[in-house]
Write an enzyme that holds these catalytic residues in place. Sequence first.
Site, PDB file in Angstrom:
ATOM      1  N   TYR A 138       0.803  -1.220   0.000  1.00 34.13           N
ATOM      2  CA  TYR A 138       0.000   0.000   0.000  1.00 34.13           C
ATOM      3  C   TYR A 138       0.839   1.273   0.000  1.00 34.13           C
ATOM      4  O   TYR A 138       0.303   2.368  -0.146  1.00 34.13           O
ATOM      5  CB  TYR A 138      -0.931   0.015   1.226  1.00 34.13           C
ATOM      6  N   LYS A 190       4.211 -15.125   4.532  1.00 34.07           N
ATOM      7  CA  LYS A 190       4.485 -16.003   3.387  1.00 34.07           C
ATOM      8  C   LYS A 190       6.007 -16.144   3.328  1.00 34.07           C
ATOM      9  O   LYS A 190       6.648 -15.736   2.352  1.00 34.07           O
ATOM     10  CB  LYS A 190       3.896 -15.372   2.114  1.00 34.07           C
ATOM     11  N   ASP A 223      -1.902 -18.381   2.815  1.00 29.73           N
ATOM     12  CA  ASP A 223      -2.812 -19.253   2.061  1.00 29.73           C
ATOM     13  C   ASP A 223      -3.434 -20.305   2.981  1.00 29.73           C
ATOM     14  O   ASP A 223      -4.643 -20.538   2.969  1.00 29.73           O
ATOM     15  CB  ASP A 223      -2.108 -19.896   0.848  1.00 29.73           C
ATOM     16  N   ASP A 247      -5.731  -6.939   4.416  1.00 33.88           N
ATOM     17  CA  ASP A 247      -6.902  -6.507   3.647  1.00 33.88           C
ATOM     18  C   ASP A 247      -7.708  -7.717   3.204  1.00 33.88           C
ATOM     19  O   ASP A 247      -8.930  -7.769   3.349  1.00 33.88           O
ATOM     20  CB  ASP A 247      -6.449  -5.694   2.423  1.00 33.88           C
ATOM     21  N   ASP A 251     -11.614  -9.478   4.839  1.00 33.38           N
ATOM     22  CA  ASP A 251     -12.873  -9.690   4.106  1.00 33.38           C
ATOM     23  C   ASP A 251     -13.344 -11.131   4.279  1.00 33.38           C
ATOM     24  O   ASP A 251     -14.533 -11.389   4.481  1.00 33.38           O
ATOM     25  CB  ASP A 251     -12.703  -9.396   2.601  1.00 33.38           C
TER      26      ASP A 251
HETATM   27  C1  IPM Z   1     -10.363  -1.670   3.442  1.00 33.80           C
HETATM   28  C2  IPM Z   1     -10.645  -1.271   2.028  1.00 33.80           C
HETATM   29  C3  IPM Z   1      -9.575  -0.310   1.565  1.00 33.80           C
HETATM   30  C4  IPM Z   1      -8.234  -1.023   1.650  1.00 33.80           C
HETATM   31  C5  IPM Z   1      -9.792   0.267   0.159  1.00 33.80           C
HETATM   32  C6  IPM Z   1     -11.134   0.938   0.024  1.00 33.80           C
HETATM   33  C7  IPM Z   1      -8.697   1.219  -0.242  1.00 33.80           C
HETATM   34  O1  IPM Z   1     -10.738  -2.383   1.217  1.00 33.80           O
HETATM   35  O2  IPM Z   1     -10.390  -0.794   4.326  1.00 33.80           O
HETATM   36  O3  IPM Z   1     -10.119  -2.846   3.699  1.00 33.80           O
HETATM   37  O4  IPM Z   1      -7.835  -1.710   0.701  1.00 33.80           O
HETATM   38  O5  IPM Z   1      -7.576  -0.888   2.666  1.00 33.80           O
HETATM   39 MN    MN Z   2     -10.517  -4.251   2.267  1.00 34.14          MN
END
Ligand code: IPM
Ligand code: MN
Length: 355
Positions: A138, A190, A223, A247, A251
């Site tokens: 990032y 990793k 993984d 990130d 999710d």
């Molecule tokens: C998160 C989001 C952000 C990230 C995006 C919107 C830039 O996915 O906060 O996880 O990748 O960090």
């Molecule tokens: Mn995210």
Amino acid sequence: MDRKYDIAVIPGDGTGPEVIAEGLKVVDAVSHKYGFGVFFHPYDLGGEQYMRTGEALPEAVFESIKTRNAIYLGAIGHPDVPPGVLEKGILLRLRFELDQYVNLRPVKLYAGVEIPLKDKGPDDIDLVIIRENTEGLYAGAGGYLRRGTPQEVAIQESINTRMGVERCIRYAFELCRERNRAKKLTLCGKTNVLTYAFDLWERTFKEVAQAYPDIEIDYVHVDALCMWLVKNPEVFDVIVTDNMFGDIITDLAAILQGGMGMAAGANINPEGISMFEPIGGSAPKYAGQNIVNPIAAILAAQLMLDTFGETDAARMIEKAVTKVLAEDLKGVAAGCMGCSTSDVGDLIVEFIQAS
Ligand code: IPM
Ligand code: MN
């Protein structure tokens, strides 16, 4: 009143404003109950503002935000703005320039919430992911060569500094100790392929661990961790990882708690201004319909109050969320709650006022 908090409120894009409105209602309710002052300072940032002015985060606005105690953010991302402009121009800029080096994402399944995993319940899913928030892929390091030609080269580098890795890992150990659950910290990396970056992570992890003999340490490749999170989420207590892996795995982890409508996050600078947000996106297809779940935003407000040291108020929010999830909502996904976005906020406020 000696406890007063100035909060920069950035409702942002899509469903951001709808969920933030509910979070503000809840913060307001607990502030009255527990005798502290909150002042909400709204900032109009996001896709519409950008298309009007051509500037994602004007300097004067940023300077004003910096005078507040915290930031409460809804969502950033607009279908009419090219990807990256708002994300980098607002969200990532705030994280980076305010040096919010820890991204803390609790993953907790509440009773009454259905998830795709069979045979896993609230006793199995209660962990925290600590994602490094200012470095890695990032950081924006890299560039193009011969862009737009058949010989194009694109380079995107992962930046890992000893300082950045160490402060994040140290935070994770402290949190693990404070949580006082399984007292286990897992490094997710990793090391078998990214032999420079995760060598630094692993060495730092082992060195910092010396000061925490009460914490069990563990290492899992990213993984494999994706598989274990689904198969045996109960083996995790606190996980620490880099920005990109964090990130992705958050999710995946969000679905273990019911999805994006339930997942909250804190971007923390322990010495500065932190930012609290639901981790889901702006969900433009649901915007303006009053059907998305505001609980992630409400739990983000809970994290904010906890960070202020308003622990009783934070605990009350969680108690109210727990009750409403167990007794009042039919589901947690957008359009499936059996009531509207604002109804959920009202139910939580009613419980707080009646308690
Ligand atoms: C998160 C989001 C952000 C990230 C995006 C919107 C830039 O996915 O906060 O996880 O990748 O960090
Ligand atoms: Mn995210």
